[in-house]
Design a protein around this motif. Sequence first.
Motif, mmCIF file in Angstrom:
data_model
loop_
_atom_site.group_PDB
_atom_site.id
_atom_site.type_symbol
_atom_site.label_atom_id
_atom_site.label_comp_id
_atom_site.label_asym_id
_atom_site.label_seq_id
_atom_site.Cartn_x
_atom_site.Cartn_y
_atom_site.Cartn_z
ATOM 1 N N GLU A 159 14.737 -23.717 -24.548
ATOM 2 C CA GLU A 159 13.806 -23.151 -25.521
ATOM 3 C C GLU A 159 12.776 -22.330 -24.770
ATOM 4 O OE1 GLU A 159 11.697 -26.051 -27.871
ATOM 5 O OE2 GLU A 159 10.758 -24.500 -29.129
ATOM 6 N N ASN B 226 11.220 -19.331 -30.692
ATOM 7 C CA ASN B 226 10.509 -19.795 -31.894
ATOM 8 C C ASN B 226 10.075 -18.615 -32.755
ATOM 9 O OD1 ASN B 226 10.055 -22.840 -31.581
ATOM 10 N ND2 ASN B 226 9.528 -22.026 -29.565
ATOM 11 N N GLU C 289 14.563 -20.605 -33.610
ATOM 12 C CA GLU C 289 14.040 -21.862 -34.165
ATOM 13 C C GLU C 289 13.034 -21.506 -35.252
ATOM 14 O OE1 GLU C 289 12.481 -24.761 -31.470
ATOM 15 O OE2 GLU C 289 14.295 -24.755 -30.226
ATOM 16 N N ASP D 117 13.266 -26.329 -36.738
ATOM 17 C CA ASP D 117 12.334 -26.990 -35.816
ATOM 18 C C ASP D 117 11.441 -27.985 -36.565
ATOM 19 O OD1 ASP D 117 11.081 -27.458 -33.451
ATOM 20 O OD2 ASP D 117 10.243 -25.449 -33.220
ATOM 21 N N LYS E 120 16.226 -30.173 -35.688
ATOM 22 C CA LYS E 120 15.483 -30.640 -34.527
ATOM 23 C C LYS E 120 14.473 -31.685 -34.983
ATOM 24 C CE LYS E 120 13.780 -28.441 -30.402
ATOM 25 N NZ LYS E 120 13.200 -27.256 -29.805
HETATM 26 MG MG MG Z 1 10.468 -24.989 -31.084
#
Ligand code: MG
Length: 684
Positions: A462, A521, A552, A582, A603
């Motif tokens: 990530e 993200n 995400e 996420d 997640k």
């Molecule tokens: Mg994240």
Amino acid sequence: MSDLRELVSFDFVGGTTAVCDAILRLRGEALHQELGRLAALLTGSPDGRFVPGAGLIDPNLPGARLLRHAVAAGIEQFGWYEVSGGEGYCPETERKLVALAHLTASLMQMHALAQRSTHAYAQMEAQLAHQSQILDQIHESVLTMDQMGYITSWNRGAEQLFGYTALEAIGRNILFLYADEDDSGDMQPDLFAEQGGRMMEVRRRKKSGEVFWASLSLSPLRDLADRPTGLIAYLTDITERKQAEEQLHHLAYYDELTGLPNRTLFARLVDQALMGSQRNDLGGCVMFVDLNRFKRINDTLGRRIGDELLRQVGQRFKDALRDEDVVARLSGDEYAVGLSDIRQHFEATTVAQKLQASLDAPFYIGGHDLRVGASIGISVYPQDGNDAETLLGLADIAMERAKRADANPDRSVAFYSQDMNKGMQERMRIESGLRHALGNGELILYYQPKFEIASGRIVGAEALVRWVHPQRGIVPPSEFIPLAETTGLIVQVGEWVLEQACAQAAIWQRSGIAPFRLAVNVSAREFTQSLPGRVSDTLRRYQLDPSWLELEITESTLMHDFERVTAIMDRITSLGVSLSLDDFGTGYSSLSYLKRFPIQTLKIDRSFTTGIPKDASDCAIAGTIVSMARQLCLRVIAEGVETLDQLEFLRDAGCDEVQGYLYAAPLPAYEFERCLRDNWLLIG
Ligand code: MG
Ligand code: C2E
Ligand code: MG
């Protein structure tokens, strides 16, 4: 009756017809003579008379050769029949005369009755004509309708007011005169049958299409048995009065120069809006805006230019705000703004800055290039006060402070509360620092590996942004991402992150590193129609295989318009880029929704991982998410794994991947690369 039958049978049907005919056709002397003639004919006498009137005649007077009988029905006497000169009258002849007298009386009675009715009818007609003449003379418009609202009468006043003739209006439903479809309730006949009439002010439409205000008075119409049969309506045009009222209202509540609400209306509107905020458990604020340099412009260039400047400033403020915000001109160069439904008071700072920015461009008025700025004071509901007037007073104080404190009064904003002020200054410092950081290469990416539990292999990473601040060192995203989200700077940050992550992944791709998913993200604000295009463009520029990239997204992204969000997601996944959800478990994603989104991975949020294995409910939640993900055929990863206990629990629950300090913290690119190679050596 028997007499009549005798007359008819005894003599001729023609006799009866002749009497009838005479009574219908003749009057006065002519009738009397004819009746006399018929009586003589019937009795075979040389002489016959009909003497009208009810006077008494001495029966003995004219002697035995005279035969006479009263023509009477009930108490009404019409006259006498007299026949004479015959050879002497037998009882048979006498009966004939009696029968004739009966017949005549009956016919005369019927005729009189018919005549009286005809007369009464004619009188009624005359009266109606008279009334309609009166109605037509009345200046007001008067109309009647039946219970269904169909027009039954329409006077000249109505013709003049509406422009429709009686011929055009009668028989149509009253609704065709309505200006707005939704006010048809005011003529509901049932309503007033009970209420016995009422008065109101309504809007109606003329034949020309013009809409006007009318005062309408309605009363029920009833039949002889007092049953409601419809309505009578009186209408007068009150447009002029209404306009005068509106003008008065405008004068009382609006600033004539700018057309904006004045202080009185501002206070009312803000108080109302605050009540709404209170109901929804939200905040609000009032801003006091004072223009800088206006006085000098007004003094040197004159009032006309000054007025135009104030008008244009008002317009720019209006354009900069949302429709539901209230903006008013208080006096001179002072304006006020009311915001309701705000969640955090710093949202007000963003709006204040927007107002100041709206004055950046110069005003061209009367050949002059004019510049003004604004100092703004803010007071916050409910912390500082509960009503518009109090808040306005405090915002005024804050504005004065702002003007004094700031070196640049055109950028000066201050909260009334000192605490909020400190917070705001800190935020403004971060914001301008972040803008600077974006332009100066102070942002970098760290990479945190994601491990597959079963194999212990790194299957992804990530990308997490860091700000390398010249004085403060590394600033974590929690200190600037939320702020970047409220100010909109997140879009530029996001663009930089995607660009940087793809550039790095392309380097790894070219250097022969085995492919893995690099996650970026994306915050809700970045999740727009332009995102898929930007992603595909970036992939193309770096010639990066799409399977390297994952986005995400957070649950809050899903809470917006479902159709729009899925359309964007579909476009992203069709590129070959995967999506993961996420911080799962912190939002309100419903299962049925999840099924319909093209997501590959869930997640589990760190807040649940933390409680494992001691906190029973965290364990239950994590376990449920894993089994749910299995049912939906989604991969599941747990973030924030720091202990072996946590790892063990997650492995047993069936979780696919983990990410956390137990394995590795977020690392700079070169360290992550080393970690990758070590992992190969270890596993391979
Ligand atoms: Mg994240
Ligand atoms: P996130 O996406 O949920 O990222 C996971 C966060 O948990 C990261 O914090 C990471 O450093 C931290 N973390 C990972 N493993 C552990 C662990 O074992 N223990 C603990 N205590 N923490 C762990 P970080 O890097 O501070 O990022 C925080 C949040 O900031 C991220 O949460 C993400 O929402 C946001 N963020 C970071 N980078 C970006 C970015 O490039 N764009 C956007 N839009 N948001 C970002
Ligand atoms: Mg997370």
